[in-house]
Design an enzyme around this catalytic site. Sequence first.
Site, mmCIF file in Angstrom:
data_model
loop_
_atom_site.group_PDB
_atom_site.id
_atom_site.type_symbol
_atom_site.label_atom_id
_atom_site.label_comp_id
_atom_site.label_asym_id
_atom_site.label_seq_id
_atom_site.Cartn_x
_atom_site.Cartn_y
_atom_site.Cartn_z
ATOM 1 N N ASP A 241 -14.075 4.093 -0.232
ATOM 2 C CA ASP A 241 -12.742 3.574 -0.505
ATOM 3 C C ASP A 241 -11.761 4.481 0.255
ATOM 4 O OD1 ASP A 241 -10.478 2.412 -1.874
ATOM 5 O OD2 ASP A 241 -10.454 4.234 -3.117
ATOM 6 N N ASP B 171 -7.708 4.587 -0.377
ATOM 7 C CA ASP B 171 -6.560 5.070 -1.148
ATOM 8 C C ASP B 171 -7.019 5.811 -2.410
ATOM 9 O OD1 ASP B 171 -4.501 4.078 0.542
ATOM 10 O OD2 ASP B 171 -5.079 2.064 -0.100
HETATM 11 C C1 XBP Z 1 -5.550 0.443 -3.021
HETATM 12 C C2 XBP Z 1 -4.549 -0.582 -3.255
HETATM 13 C C3 XBP Z 1 -3.546 -0.814 -2.192
HETATM 14 C C4 XBP Z 1 -2.551 0.327 -2.007
HETATM 15 C C5 XBP Z 1 -1.372 -0.118 -1.211
HETATM 16 O O1 XBP Z 1 -6.663 0.218 -3.878
HETATM 17 O O2 XBP Z 1 -4.542 -1.246 -4.260
HETATM 18 O O3 XBP Z 1 -2.844 -1.963 -2.547
HETATM 19 O O4 XBP Z 1 -2.067 0.747 -3.259
HETATM 20 O O5 XBP Z 1 -1.742 -0.650 0.031
HETATM 21 P P1 XBP Z 1 -8.108 0.754 -3.514
HETATM 22 P P2 XBP Z 1 -1.174 -2.063 0.555
HETATM 23 O O6 XBP Z 1 -8.006 2.233 -3.289
HETATM 24 O O7 XBP Z 1 -8.950 0.463 -4.708
HETATM 25 O O8 XBP Z 1 -8.600 0.025 -2.306
HETATM 26 O O9 XBP Z 1 0.278 -2.060 0.255
HETATM 27 O O10 XBP Z 1 -1.483 -2.075 2.021
HETATM 28 O O11 XBP Z 1 -1.902 -3.131 -0.229
HETATM 29 MG MG MG Z 2 -8.785 3.804 -4.377
#
Ligand code: XBP
Ligand code: MG
Length: 276
Positions: free
Chosen positions: A28, A30
Amino acid sequence: MHVPVTAPVRTLTGESRVPADLRALIFDVDGTLAETERDGHRVAFNRTFEEAGLDWHWDDETYGRLLAVTGGKERMFHYWRHTDPVGADHPDASNRIAELHRRKSEHYEALVREGTVTLRPGIRRLLLEARASGLRLAIATTTSPRNVTALIEHSIHKEAIGWFEVIGAGDDVPQKKPAPDVYLHVLRELALHADACLAVEDSPPGLQSALRAGIDTVVTRSTYTRSEGFAGAIATLDDLGEPDAPAFGLVHRAPWRGHVTVANLRNWHGTPAAGR
Ligand code: XBP
Ligand code: MG
């Protein structure tokens, strides 16, 4: 040298299975590679709102709650519906959200390129070790490929995006995490069975997504997920650790301390998980 595990293991439901050899790690982005949510996305959303003259502002606590809604566009829509249901019902609302999101992504990329977001402990070390040991690498994220490229290029190096054979992103699939779609997409692209992979995640929706795709998962809790439960993960750790800064956590429910290596991942992989 890695010796493949061939002995059958008994799962919590009683059946035995022979785990496949570990062939790939799926990360993953973020919260897992870096604290992008706290230092990047949240700041970028707020800059966008201010620039657009909106009276929206997501403080740390509000943002922590909003992370239950995965996807930046979906998160803004959810907030809009909550605070102004009539406005959010306007026929032009989704165009407005798309425009805000486009601008937010620009702010995010600028923050990353300014160096606001750095890799979490152990990430660079484990990626290098995985590559050296022949493990394949992939990404399964909810954010956009452009954001991923900016982060990897800036925090590792210009060519490092090429280390990842597949970058599965939220908008590539019908449903974002916690649905399994993005992980299933990555498995298809890698042409690997779930048994041959291991995911690294930081959040409950991310863990659910990987588990629903049948992939064993190691969780490294991030700022916003420190107090969450992660039943079903094979390991739940503070981070991946470094030799001089060990990580703490639970592996198969037993306390563990150290820095996560490829040898650890091979050992943990395919063993029945706690609470699954
Ligand atoms: C990450 C997200 C993303 C980010 C923002 O979740 O939910 O939406 O918060 O990015 P994960 P965007 O780590 O579970 O993949 O604004 O580009 O969506
Ligand atoms: Mg994440």
